[in-house]
Scaffold this motif. Sequence first.
Motif, PDB file in Angstrom:
ATOM      1  N   PRO A  26     -10.620   7.298   1.113  1.00  0.00           N
ATOM      2  CA  PRO A  26     -10.246   6.187   1.446  1.00  0.00           C
ATOM      3  C   PRO A  26      -8.655   6.135   1.599  1.00  0.00           C
ATOM      4  O   PRO A  26      -8.110   6.942   0.889  1.00  0.00           O
ATOM      5  CB  PRO A  26     -10.786   5.218   0.256  1.00  0.00           C
ATOM      6  CG  PRO A  26     -10.663   6.134  -0.936  1.00  0.00           C
ATOM      7  CD  PRO A  26     -11.054   7.618  -0.105  1.00  0.00           C
ATOM      8  N   LYS A  27      -8.099   4.984   2.235  1.00  0.00           N
ATOM      9  CA  LYS A  27      -6.537   4.606   2.110  1.00  0.00           C
ATOM     10  C   LYS A  27      -6.240   3.835   1.096  1.00  0.00           C
ATOM     11  O   LYS A  27      -6.573   2.782   1.236  1.00  0.00           O
ATOM     12  CB  LYS A  27      -6.189   3.934   3.719  1.00  0.00           C
ATOM     13  CG  LYS A  27      -6.527   4.871   4.787  1.00  0.00           C
ATOM     14  CD  LYS A  27      -6.085   4.098   6.156  1.00  0.00           C
ATOM     15  CE  LYS A  27      -6.479   4.803   7.178  1.00  0.00           C
ATOM     16  NZ  LYS A  27      -8.008   4.963   7.521  1.00  0.00           N
ATOM     17  N   ASP A  28      -5.808   4.592  -0.117  1.00  0.00           N
ATOM     18  CA  ASP A  28      -5.714   3.729  -1.068  1.00  0.00           C
ATOM     19  C   ASP A  28      -4.238   3.448  -1.603  1.00  0.00           C
ATOM     20  O   ASP A  28      -3.928   3.438  -2.763  1.00  0.00           O
ATOM     21  CB  ASP A  28      -6.258   4.570  -2.348  1.00  0.00           C
ATOM     22  CG  ASP A  28      -5.775   6.063  -2.522  1.00  0.00           C
ATOM     23  OD1 ASP A  28      -5.050   6.312  -1.753  1.00  0.00           O
ATOM     24  OD2 ASP A  28      -6.183   6.712  -3.474  1.00  0.00           O
ATOM     25  N   GLY A  29      -3.407   3.718  -0.445  1.00  0.00           N
ATOM     26  CA  GLY A  29      -1.770   3.560  -1.056  1.00  0.00           C
ATOM     27  C   GLY A  29      -1.412   2.554   0.295  1.00  0.00           C
ATOM     28  O   GLY A  29      -1.838   2.594   1.411  1.00  0.00           O
ATOM     29  N   THR A  30      -0.383   1.823   0.132  1.00  0.00           N
ATOM     30  CA  THR A  30       0.320   1.195   1.186  1.00  0.00           C
ATOM     31  C   THR A  30       1.879   1.166   1.168  1.00  0.00           C
ATOM     32  O   THR A  30       2.374   1.184   0.215  1.00  0.00           O
ATOM     33  CB  THR A  30      -0.220  -0.463   0.877  1.00  0.00           C
ATOM     34  OG1 THR A  30      -1.539  -0.760   0.809  1.00  0.00           O
ATOM     35  CG2 THR A  30       0.411  -1.397   1.921  1.00  0.00           C
ATOM     36  N   ASN A  31       2.433   1.409   2.342  1.00  0.00           N
ATOM     37  CA  ASN A  31       3.858   1.521   2.439  1.00  0.00           C
ATOM     38  C   ASN A  31       4.051   0.234   2.797  1.00  0.00           C
ATOM     39  O   ASN A  31       3.782  -0.367   4.022  1.00  0.00           O
ATOM     40  CB  ASN A  31       3.951   2.297   3.831  1.00  0.00           C
ATOM     41  CG  ASN A  31       5.638   2.654   3.808  1.00  0.00           C
ATOM     42  OD1 ASN A  31       6.291   1.626   3.925  1.00  0.00           O
ATOM     43  ND2 ASN A  31       6.002   3.803   3.734  1.00  0.00           N
ATOM     44  N   ASP A  32       4.737  -0.435   2.074  1.00  0.00           N
ATOM     45  CA  ASP A  32       5.318  -2.009   2.045  1.00  0.00           C
ATOM     46  C   ASP A  32       6.186  -2.163   3.194  1.00  0.00           C
ATOM     47  O   ASP A  32       6.268  -3.265   3.976  1.00  0.00           O
ATOM     48  CB  ASP A  32       5.424  -2.633   1.007  1.00  0.00           C
ATOM     49  CG  ASP A  32       4.409  -2.907  -0.153  1.00  0.00           C
ATOM     50  OD1 ASP A  32       3.321  -3.104   0.145  1.00  0.00           O
ATOM     51  OD2 ASP A  32       4.567  -2.754  -1.437  1.00  0.00           O
ATOM     52  N   HIS A  33       7.019  -1.306   3.231  1.00  0.00           N
ATOM     53  CA  HIS A  33       8.194  -1.267   4.413  1.00  0.00           C
ATOM     54  C   HIS A  33       7.913  -1.160   5.572  1.00  0.00           C
ATOM     55  O   HIS A  33       8.099  -1.987   6.470  1.00  0.00           O
ATOM     56  CB  HIS A  33       9.343  -0.237   3.907  1.00  0.00           C
ATOM     57  CG  HIS A  33      10.333  -0.206   4.789  1.00  0.00           C
ATOM     58  ND1 HIS A  33      11.430  -1.201   4.972  1.00  0.00           N
ATOM     59  CD2 HIS A  33      10.872   0.551   5.785  1.00  0.00           C
ATOM     60  CE1 HIS A  33      12.182  -1.092   5.735  1.00  0.00           C
ATOM     61  NE2 HIS A  33      12.068  -0.085   6.457  1.00  0.00           N
ATOM     62  N   LYS A  35       4.615  -1.098   6.958  1.00  0.00           N
ATOM     63  CA  LYS A  35       3.275  -1.815   6.949  1.00  0.00           C
ATOM     64  C   LYS A  35       2.298  -1.214   7.436  1.00  0.00           C
ATOM     65  O   LYS A  35       1.384  -1.364   8.332  1.00  0.00           O
ATOM     66  CB  LYS A  35       3.379  -3.025   7.931  1.00  0.00           C
ATOM     67  CG  LYS A  35       4.517  -4.003   7.721  1.00  0.00           C
ATOM     68  CD  LYS A  35       4.548  -4.460   5.923  1.00  0.00           C
ATOM     69  CE  LYS A  35       5.647  -5.420   5.673  1.00  0.00           C
ATOM     70  NZ  LYS A  35       5.708  -5.960   4.547  1.00  0.00           N
ATOM     71  N   TYR A  36       1.883  -0.006   6.424  1.00  0.00           N
ATOM     72  CA  TYR A  36       0.647   0.863   7.062  1.00  0.00           C
ATOM     73  C   TYR A  36      -0.143   1.355   5.658  1.00  0.00           C
ATOM     74  O   TYR A  36       0.378   1.377   4.457  1.00  0.00           O
ATOM     75  CB  TYR A  36       0.781   1.947   7.776  1.00  0.00           C
ATOM     76  CG  TYR A  36       1.732   3.065   7.160  1.00  0.00           C
ATOM     77  CD1 TYR A  36       1.456   3.957   6.314  1.00  0.00           C
ATOM     78  CD2 TYR A  36       3.128   3.165   7.644  1.00  0.00           C
ATOM     79  CE1 TYR A  36       2.143   4.975   6.045  1.00  0.00           C
ATOM     80  CE2 TYR A  36       4.052   4.004   7.156  1.00  0.00           C
ATOM     81  CZ  TYR A  36       3.720   4.927   6.237  1.00  0.00           C
ATOM     82  OH  TYR A  36       4.435   5.967   5.736  1.00  0.00           O
ATOM     83  N   ASP A  37      -1.389   1.575   5.685  1.00  0.00           N
ATOM     84  CA  ASP A  37      -2.143   2.251   4.702  1.00  0.00           C
ATOM     85  C   ASP A  37      -2.224   3.572   4.702  1.00  0.00           C
ATOM     86  O   ASP A  37      -2.264   3.985   5.916  1.00  0.00           O
ATOM     87  CB  ASP A  37      -3.386   1.478   4.534  1.00  0.00           C
ATOM     88  CG  ASP A  37      -3.565   0.065   4.256  1.00  0.00           C
ATOM     89  OD1 ASP A  37      -2.406  -0.334   3.445  1.00  0.00           O
ATOM     90  OD2 ASP A  37      -4.333  -0.958   4.898  1.00  0.00           O
ATOM     91  N   TYR A  38      -2.405   4.424   3.726  1.00  0.00           N
ATOM     92  CA  TYR A  38      -2.352   5.628   3.658  1.00  0.00           C
ATOM     93  C   TYR A  38      -3.284   6.181   2.491  1.00  0.00           C
ATOM     94  O   TYR A  38      -3.525   5.728   1.432  1.00  0.00           O
ATOM     95  CB  TYR A  38      -0.946   6.359   3.735  1.00  0.00           C
ATOM     96  CG  TYR A  38      -0.170   6.046   2.412  1.00  0.00           C
ATOM     97  CD1 TYR A  38      -0.148   7.093   1.375  1.00  0.00           C
ATOM     98  CD2 TYR A  38       0.545   4.746   2.170  1.00  0.00           C
ATOM     99  CE1 TYR A  38       0.459   6.949   0.211  1.00  0.00           C
ATOM    100  CE2 TYR A  38       1.273   4.840   0.969  1.00  0.00           C
ATOM    101  CZ  TYR A  38       1.334   5.607   0.029  1.00  0.00           C
ATOM    102  OH  TYR A  38       1.848   5.257  -1.236  1.00  0.00           O
ATOM    103  N   THR A  39      -3.475   7.526   2.611  1.00  0.00           N
ATOM    104  CA  THR A  39      -4.306   8.119   1.403  1.00  0.00           C
ATOM    105  C   THR A  39      -3.118   8.886   0.558  1.00  0.00           C
ATOM    106  O   THR A  39      -2.318   9.426   1.250  1.00  0.00           O
ATOM    107  CB  THR A  39      -5.370   9.175   1.914  1.00  0.00           C
ATOM    108  OG1 THR A  39      -6.279   8.652   2.799  1.00  0.00           O
ATOM    109  CG2 THR A  39      -6.216   9.847   0.703  1.00  0.00           C
ATOM    110  N   ARG A  40      -3.222   8.695  -0.700  1.00  0.00           N
ATOM    111  CA  ARG A  40      -2.270   8.902  -1.588  1.00  0.00           C
ATOM    112  C   ARG A  40      -2.188  10.466  -1.809  1.00  0.00           C
ATOM    113  O   ARG A  40      -3.441  11.140  -1.819  1.00  0.00           O
ATOM    114  CB  ARG A  40      -2.281   8.223  -3.170  1.00  0.00           C
ATOM    115  CG  ARG A  40      -1.878   6.631  -3.007  1.00  0.00           C
ATOM    116  CD  ARG A  40      -1.941   6.251  -4.486  1.00  0.00           C
ATOM    117  NE  ARG A  40      -3.178   6.438  -5.001  1.00  0.00           N
ATOM    118  CZ  ARG A  40      -3.381   7.030  -5.974  1.00  0.00           C
ATOM    119  NH1 ARG A  40      -2.414   7.727  -6.690  1.00  0.00           N
ATOM    120  NH2 ARG A  40      -4.428   7.206  -6.804  1.00  0.00           N
ATOM    121  N   ALA A  41      -1.138  11.192  -1.931  1.00  0.00           N
ATOM    122  CA  ALA A  41      -1.442  12.567  -2.109  1.00  0.00           C
ATOM    123  C   ALA A  41      -2.140  13.045  -3.538  1.00  0.00           C
ATOM    124  O   ALA A  41      -2.755  14.056  -3.265  1.00  0.00           O
ATOM    125  CB  ALA A  41       0.038  13.153  -2.631  1.00  0.00           C
TER     126      ALA A  41
END
Length: 268
Positions: A26-33, A35-41
């Motif tokens: 799942p994409k459980d992280g968000t880059n607020d700057h 504006k995209y979701d990502y999978t945390r390391a």
Amino acid sequence: MKSNEAWPPKLAAALVSARRDVRALPKDGTNDHHKYDYTRAETIIDEGRLVLSRAGLIFSQTAATLEARAGTEGKHVPIYRCTYVLCHESGESRSWVREWPIVEAKGRPLDKSGGGALTTAYSYAIRDLLGLPRDDELAAMDRRDDRDHDPGRTSDGDDGAPERVDSREPSRPQQQPESDDPYINVLEAIRRGARGAELERQIAAAPLPEDSRRSLRFVLRAYEARDTAEFGRVGADIRASDMPRPWIEQTLAVIRPAWDALQRKAAA
């Protein structure tokens, strides 16, 4: 071990087993700057440790040396040169080296940047080893629109200190340059929802070996499946095909996101 040397057989068989078991994350992280979701390391590392251990494998970083490489405008860029080893319980192993830059930024001094670089390099090594899906189509580094990025450009931040401007906003799918790999181009088109006769013509016209075309047609069938039963028939046909074993394994790994989507649909 050189890259063109054959893998030890028990190690290779165990890695195939681990790739078969790995799930889309799942994409459980968000880059607020940006504006995209990502999978945390950390999520990638946890999943990798679990599926590798089930297959009798351990993946470790055994060394990390800090080097400086010439960058733009005479500046030197610090780079970690990391050595990784994949070891099977039989004692068979294989090692390789991955390099990763340390990007120091405002609010992120060199020690924090270095630690982040090591974690990110390790997670990307696991991702590549297991063939995990990319964290996000819009956030993947080779899909960012970096044309306006200027490392030397600065602007005044709110605190009066010079702040590095990084305009690497994620580009939209229709703006993304095509890969040099025609298999990847067709695969991405399928993932974005391309279907029908036009896609079939694209597969037929692509400069690909026949096994690559067959793999893509299986992938298309999997993404067109209306339910898990239909998807299961596609999987059975892939396993029963006379494609070489590596192509069978790769195709099964590539269609995994389609299976996960059908499962989520069935559970809704």
